[in-house]
Write an enzyme that holds these catalytic residues in place. Structure first.
Site, PDB file in Angstrom:
ATOM      1  N   CYS A   1       0.830  -1.201   0.000  1.00  7.98           N
ATOM      2  CA  CYS A   1       0.000   0.000   0.000  1.00  7.98           C
ATOM      3  C   CYS A   1       0.867   1.254   0.000  1.00  7.98           C
ATOM      4  O   CYS A   1       2.044   1.191   0.316  1.00  7.98           O
ATOM      5  CB  CYS A   1      -0.870   0.003   1.236  1.00  7.98           C
ATOM      6  SG  CYS A   1      -1.778  -1.530   1.455  1.00  7.98           S
TER       7      CYS A   1
ATOM      8  N   ARG B   1       3.743   1.225  -6.826  1.00 11.26           N
ATOM      9  CA  ARG B   1       3.673   0.204  -5.782  1.00 11.26           C
ATOM     10  C   ARG B   1       2.519  -0.766  -6.011  1.00 11.26           C
ATOM     11  O   ARG B   1       2.445  -1.804  -5.358  1.00 11.26           O
ATOM     12  CB  ARG B   1       3.504   0.867  -4.404  1.00 11.26           C
ATOM     13  CG  ARG B   1       4.670   1.738  -4.013  1.00 11.26           C
ATOM     14  CD  ARG B   1       4.333   2.602  -2.813  1.00 11.26           C
ATOM     15  NE  ARG B   1       4.228   1.857  -1.578  1.00 11.26           N
ATOM     16  CZ  ARG B   1       5.246   1.547  -0.798  1.00 11.26           C
ATOM     17  NH1 ARG B   1       6.463   1.909  -1.145  1.00 11.26           N
ATOM     18  NH2 ARG B   1       5.069   0.885   0.319  1.00 11.26           N
TER      19      ARG B   1
ATOM     20  N   TRP C   1      -3.204  -2.144  -1.632  1.00  9.79           N
ATOM     21  CA  TRP C   1      -2.877  -3.402  -2.325  1.00  9.79           C
ATOM     22  C   TRP C   1      -3.403  -4.467  -1.386  1.00  9.79           C
ATOM     23  O   TRP C   1      -2.857  -4.704  -0.307  1.00  9.79           O
ATOM     24  CB  TRP C   1      -1.365  -3.492  -2.527  1.00  9.79           C
ATOM     25  CG  TRP C   1      -0.833  -4.844  -2.868  1.00  9.79           C
ATOM     26  CD1 TRP C   1      -0.373  -5.778  -1.993  1.00  9.79           C
ATOM     27  CD2 TRP C   1      -0.681  -5.407  -4.165  1.00  9.79           C
ATOM     28  NE1 TRP C   1       0.062  -6.885  -2.676  1.00  9.79           N
ATOM     29  CE2 TRP C   1      -0.115  -6.695  -4.003  1.00  9.79           C
ATOM     30  CE3 TRP C   1      -0.964  -4.960  -5.460  1.00  9.79           C
ATOM     31  CZ2 TRP C   1       0.168  -7.530  -5.078  1.00  9.79           C
ATOM     32  CZ3 TRP C   1      -0.678  -5.797  -6.514  1.00  9.79           C
ATOM     33  CH2 TRP C   1      -0.125  -7.060  -6.337  1.00  9.79           C
TER      34      TRP C   1
ATOM     35  N   ASN D   1      -0.286   0.518   6.146  1.00 11.25           N
ATOM     36  CA  ASN D   1       0.442  -0.337   5.211  1.00 11.25           C
ATOM     37  C   ASN D   1       1.112  -1.417   6.054  1.00 11.25           C
ATOM     38  O   ASN D   1       1.820  -1.092   7.001  1.00 11.25           O
ATOM     39  CB  ASN D   1       1.475   0.524   4.468  1.00 11.25           C
ATOM     40  CG  ASN D   1       2.465  -0.294   3.673  1.00 11.25           C
ATOM     41  OD1 ASN D   1       2.216  -1.452   3.354  1.00 11.25           O
ATOM     42  ND2 ASN D   1       3.590   0.308   3.349  1.00 11.25           N
ATOM     43  N   GLY D   2       0.855  -2.686   5.730  1.00 16.31           N
ATOM     44  CA  GLY D   2       1.476  -3.771   6.496  1.00 16.31           C
ATOM     45  C   GLY D   2       0.459  -4.846   6.825  1.00 16.31           C
ATOM     46  O   GLY D   2      -0.609  -4.912   6.201  1.00 16.31           O
TER      47      GLY D   2
ATOM     48  N   GLU E   1      15.369 -22.245 -13.209  1.00 16.14           N
ATOM     49  CA  GLU E   1      15.010 -20.835 -12.994  1.00 16.14           C
ATOM     50  C   GLU E   1      16.178 -19.919 -13.377  1.00 16.14           C
ATOM     51  O   GLU E   1      15.969 -18.865 -13.987  1.00 16.14           O
ATOM     52  CB  GLU E   1      14.591 -20.641 -11.527  1.00 16.14           C
ATOM     53  CG  GLU E   1      14.241 -19.220 -11.117  1.00 16.14           C
ATOM     54  CD  GLU E   1      13.109 -18.603 -11.914  1.00 16.14           C
ATOM     55  OE1 GLU E   1      12.434 -19.287 -12.705  1.00 16.14           O
ATOM     56  OE2 GLU E   1      12.925 -17.372 -11.777  1.00 16.14           O
TER      57      GLU E   1
ATOM     58  N   LYS F   1      15.814 -17.051 -16.184  1.00 12.77           N
ATOM     59  CA  LYS F   1      16.102 -15.626 -15.907  1.00 12.77           C
ATOM     60  C   LYS F   1      17.103 -15.095 -16.923  1.00 12.77           C
ATOM     61  O   LYS F   1      16.932 -14.026 -17.478  1.00 12.77           O
ATOM     62  CB  LYS F   1      16.689 -15.433 -14.510  1.00 12.77           C
ATOM     63  CG  LYS F   1      15.760 -15.492 -13.338  1.00 12.77           C
ATOM     64  CD  LYS F   1      14.795 -14.340 -13.188  1.00 12.77           C
ATOM     65  CE  LYS F   1      13.526 -14.572 -13.943  1.00 12.77           C
ATOM     66  NZ  LYS F   1      12.479 -15.314 -13.332  1.00 12.77           N
TER      67      LYS F   1
ATOM     68  N   GLU G   1      15.594 -14.787 -20.569  1.00 12.86           N
ATOM     69  CA  GLU G   1      14.532 -13.813 -20.821  1.00 12.86           C
ATOM     70  C   GLU G   1      15.000 -12.369 -20.731  1.00 12.86           C
ATOM     71  O   GLU G   1      14.436 -11.509 -21.388  1.00 12.86           O
ATOM     72  CB  GLU G   1      13.290 -14.066 -19.963  1.00 12.86           C
ATOM     73  CG  GLU G   1      13.456 -13.886 -18.494  1.00 12.86           C
ATOM     74  CD  GLU G   1      12.203 -14.246 -17.713  1.00 12.86           C
ATOM     75  OE1 GLU G   1      11.112 -14.270 -18.290  1.00 12.86           O
ATOM     76  OE2 GLU G   1      12.321 -14.502 -16.510  1.00 12.86           O
TER      77      GLU G   1
ATOM     78  N   HIS H   1      23.345 -37.724 -20.342  1.00 15.97           N
ATOM     79  CA  HIS H   1      22.411 -38.223 -21.357  1.00 15.97           C
ATOM     80  C   HIS H   1      22.281 -37.272 -22.545  1.00 15.97           C
ATOM     81  O   HIS H   1      21.359 -37.412 -23.339  1.00 15.97           O
ATOM     82  CB  HIS H   1      21.037 -38.477 -20.730  1.00 15.97           C
ATOM     83  CG  HIS H   1      21.079 -39.512 -19.650  1.00 15.97           C
ATOM     84  ND1 HIS H   1      21.319 -40.840 -19.905  1.00 15.97           N
ATOM     85  CD2 HIS H   1      20.952 -39.406 -18.306  1.00 15.97           C
ATOM     86  CE1 HIS H   1      21.317 -41.515 -18.767  1.00 15.97           C
ATOM     87  NE2 HIS H   1      21.098 -40.660 -17.782  1.00 15.97           N
TER      88      HIS H   1
ATOM     89  N   LYS I   1       3.965  -9.073 -18.453  1.00 21.38           N
ATOM     90  CA  LYS I   1       3.977  -9.437 -17.032  1.00 21.38           C
ATOM     91  C   LYS I   1       2.837 -10.412 -16.714  1.00 21.38           C
ATOM     92  O   LYS I   1       3.017 -11.348 -15.955  1.00 21.38           O
ATOM     93  CB  LYS I   1       3.853  -8.165 -16.184  1.00 21.38           C
ATOM     94  CG  LYS I   1       3.952  -8.407 -14.683  1.00 21.38           C
ATOM     95  CD  LYS I   1       5.367  -8.779 -14.267  1.00 21.38           C
ATOM     96  CE  LYS I   1       5.464  -9.218 -12.829  1.00 21.38           C
ATOM     97  NZ  LYS I   1       6.655 -10.031 -12.581  1.00 21.38           N
TER      98      LYS I   1
HETATM   99  C1  F6R Z   1       9.463 -15.345 -15.734  1.00 21.88           C
HETATM  100  C2  F6R Z   1       8.064 -15.053 -15.483  1.00 21.88           C
HETATM  101  C3  F6R Z   1       7.043 -15.906 -16.128  1.00 21.88           C
HETATM  102  C4  F6R Z   1       5.850 -16.138 -15.200  1.00 21.88           C
HETATM  103  C5  F6R Z   1       4.732 -16.886 -15.935  1.00 21.88           C
HETATM  104  C6  F6R Z   1       3.590 -17.222 -15.011  1.00 21.88           C
HETATM  105  O1  F6R Z   1      10.311 -14.456 -15.090  1.00 21.88           O
HETATM  106  O2  F6R Z   1       7.742 -14.132 -14.769  1.00 21.88           O
HETATM  107  O3  F6R Z   1       7.575 -17.112 -16.545  1.00 21.88           O
HETATM  108  O4  F6R Z   1       6.297 -16.871 -14.100  1.00 21.88           O
HETATM  109  O5  F6R Z   1       4.267 -16.104 -16.993  1.00 21.88           O
HETATM  110  O6  F6R Z   1       3.030 -16.065 -14.465  1.00 21.88           O
HETATM  111  P1  F6R Z   1       2.173 -16.123 -13.152  1.00 21.88           P
HETATM  112  O7  F6R Z   1       3.074 -16.503 -12.042  1.00 21.88           O
HETATM  113  O8  F6R Z   1       1.624 -14.731 -13.009  1.00 21.88           O
HETATM  114  O9  F6R Z   1       1.102 -17.148 -13.351  1.00 21.88           O
END
Ligand code: F6R
Length: 631
Positions: free
Chosen positions: A2, A27, A74, A98-99, A483, A487, A490, A506, A626
């Site tokens: 928040c 935020r 939020w 907030n919290g 992961e 990272k 991407e 393999h 996102k």
């Molecule tokens: C990678 C990333 C994506 C999400 C994927 C699922 O850094 O952010 O691979 O993890 O699109 O998104 P959510 O978690 O919102 O279902």
């Protein structure tokens, strides 16, 4: 996460408050509101959705006055709605917060028994009622009433309070949530973050945990919660507005990587019963009956969330002894998976809106399976469709590449595995206390790893010419390897593959030569010796090892030293086309269940620095969104 803005001065405060909230939009929020002393007492206006809705509400009901508090919410407790939006009012006082108040349920029951009437589902309203109770009990000074109320509250908070009988005063306080005071000419402000203050002043005081302040036009009186006076020097801020939003970090992603310890603390808050060695059920909804009925845990998720789910599967199998599986949402939706009514389907999603995961949840729901959402956005589509929710409290994530939500998901899934293990009797109270103790200590250890950012940047610099990279790990190190590779690809656009270390022989071993950086997740755990031999195999093929290992591991250090590529190989490539030095990133010693929370941080930082040094758009990498609400 928040946002709070408060103002006391000589100017009409509503426009200042709304503009301040606009500066905190980064935020994230789902509703907003403000409370102003209008001469008729404290009046409030609130609206769900964007600040433009609050603007529209204020046009219908203008609030004119020179003292006020405001908030963007939020949601964490209670769905986004006007009733749950802040400020919350009880008697003469209005509060923004907030919290998370940990003991809100017990306090609510106590206040209701005394006759308090609640008009929201929030934990914040408890604070308003406690202040009101203190005022009625004779604490006539607002600051004293707030002090008495806060003595009863456990958890994290930054609050701002106004009272209709103190028209020129605002009381603010903080513990574990941010709050900064802005010192203007004949005016005082307070806000969750600096961008909200910059239009008015660059002179600020950062309130510390356990402190409160009485704000008047003439200045601020800062005290500890026990009333002891505090003197704190004023700081001058010279950040630009954009720098301020990122907290001084170059990118949101880097800020979010550094926010991870706090994200874990907030996710654990109020959920661990250390005495019983158990998880507080709250909104999770896994009763002992449900836990005992489950014959399979079926994780569905996409991308980074699927990697967290993979770690969750290991923990559920180890601690609760339930057969478990992980599938990516898009595969579930295009097959004809067999779900049963004794399945626990765990849908893991930062946004709670991912179309493929949502479609998988729909399919599972139709078969009567029990659905649990692990999501970061309250009341988003996936938790709405689920039988229970275990929210990660990481706050909004702005960088497209997920970081703090990943580690918050890990913490949530480990709690889920403990919860199932305890309720099914496969995990003893002592066994559980060991894990929960380690989990609560994890944020501290994560800070130690984050302190190595410069070392990791230097490693990133050396490998910038890499066109491909391999990431290997075993056990829960395997999802971390996946992961790390995700990272890197991407955000830096360097091709990267994540593999189970045991799979190396393999196929992927064919890729290894002196130009291939190979990141190996090799902490001291049950698989250490096996993963160590994978590193020897990489070394034998002159691959460029980057090891993430436990501090003081002399075997790994020695291997890396011996593993320098021969001089002949270096000079045949002009001497500098690949790095010859030792790339060892140490993490602190930790219980095995905590290791993924630590080993992933160097990989996030490595990806970040490689991308930044290459000059890519780190926060908004090409072609990515996102929230993926399409197939
Ligand atoms: C990678 C990333 C994506 C999400 C994927 C699922 O850094 O952010 O691979 O993890 O699109 O998104 P959510 O978690 O919102 O279902």
């Amino acid at each position: 996460m928040c946002g709070i803005v408060a103002y006391v001065g000589a100017k009409d405060c509503a426009p200042i408050l709304v503009e301040g909230l606009r500066r905190l939009e980064y935020r994230g929020y789902d509703s907003a509101g403000l409370a102003v002393h209008t001469g008729r007492g404290v009046e409030i206006v609130r609206a769900v959705g964007k600040l433009s809705n609050l603007d529209a509400a204020l046009r219908k009901q203008p609030l004119v006055g020179t003292t006020g508090i405001s908030h963007t919410r939020w949601a964490t407790h209670g769905r986004p709605s006007e009733a749950n939006a802040h400020p919350h009012v009880a008697g003469k006082v209005a509060v923004v917060h907030n919290g998370i108040i940990e003991n809100h349920l017990a306090l609510r029951r106590e206040l209701e028994a005394k006759g308090a009437k609640f008009s929201s589902d929030t934990d914040t309203e408890i604070v308003a009622h406690l202040i009101d109770e203190a005022q009625r009990g004779g604490k006539t000074q607002l600051v004293e009433a707030v002090r008495a109320a806060l003595a009863r509250v456990h958890g994290a908070y930054a609050i701002a309070v106004v009272s209709s009988d103190a028209p020129d005063e605002i009381v603010v306080a903080k513990d574990q949530s941010p709050l900064v005071l802005g010192i203007g000419e004949g005016e005082m402000l307070a806000a969750s973050d600096i961008p909200a203050l910059l239009a008015h002043t660059r002179d600020v005081i950062f309130l510390q945990d356990g402190e409160m302040a009485l704000l008047k036009r003439s200045g601020a009186e800062i005290t500890k919660l026990d009333g002891t006076k505090v003197e704190r020097p004023v700081k001058r801020i010279d950040w630009s507005a954009t720098q301020a939003e990122k907290g001084g970090y170059k990118h949101f992603m880097l800020k979010e990587i550094h926010e991870q310890p706090r994200a874990i603390e907030d996710t654990l808050r109020g959920r661990i019963d250390q005495t019983e060695g158990d998880i507080v059920d709250g909104e999770i909804g896994i009763t002992p009956e449900i836990a005992k009925r489950i014959t399979r845990v079926y994780f569905v998720a996409c991308g980074t969330s699927a990697h967290a789910a993979m770690a969750g599967r290991y923990w559920v199998e180890q601690l609760a002894r339930i057969p478990s599986t992980v599938e990516i949402g898009s595969e579930v939706r295009y097959r004809e998976p067999v779900f049963t009514n004794t399945d626990l389907v765990v849908a893991v999603s930062q946004s709670g809106e991912t179309a493929d995961t949502l479609a998988a949840v729909k399919a599972a729901k139709a078969s009567g399976a029990h659905i649990l959402a692990v999501a970061n956005v309250l009341d988003s589509a996936i938790p709405r469709m689920s039988d229970g929710a275990l929210y990660t409290h990481a706050g909004p994530e702005i960088g497209v590449a997920s970081t703090k939500c990943f580690t918050a998901q890990l913490a949530a899934l480990l709690m889920l595995a403990v919860c199932l293990g305890r309720r099914r009797g496969t995990l003893s109270a002592d066994g559980s206390r060991r894990i929960l103790d380690a989990l609560q200590h994890a944020p501290h250890q994560m800070r130690e790893v984050l302190a190595k950012a410069d070392e990791i940047k230097a490693i990133a610099k050396k490998h910038l010419k890499a066109r491909d990279m391999l990431f290997l790990g075993r056990g829960t190190g395997y999802p971390i390897a996946l992961e790390g590779a995700l990272k890197l690809k991407e955000i830096s656009y360097i091709h990267a593959e994540g593999y189970a270390a045991g799979e190396m022989k393999h196929g992927p071993i064919a890729l290894i030569d002196e130009e291939m950086p190979v990141v190996v997740v090799c902490p001291r755990d049950a698989h250490y010796e096996k993963t160590f031999s994978n590193m020897q195999e990489v070394k034998a093929r002159e691959g460029q090892l980057i090891a993430v290992a436990t501090e003081g591991d002399l075997d790994v250090a020695q291997l890396l030293l011996d593993g320098q590529p021969p001089q002949s190989a270096r000079s045949s490539r002009g001497g500098s086309s690949f790095p010859p030095a030792i790339d060892l990133i140490e993490i602190p010693k930790a219980e095995p269940e905590i290791l993924p929370l630590l080993t992933v941080i160097p990989l996030q930082l490595l990806a970040y620095y490689m991308a930044d040094l290459k000059g890519t758009d780190v926060d908004q990498p090409r072609n990515l969104a996102k929230t993926v609400t399409v197939e």
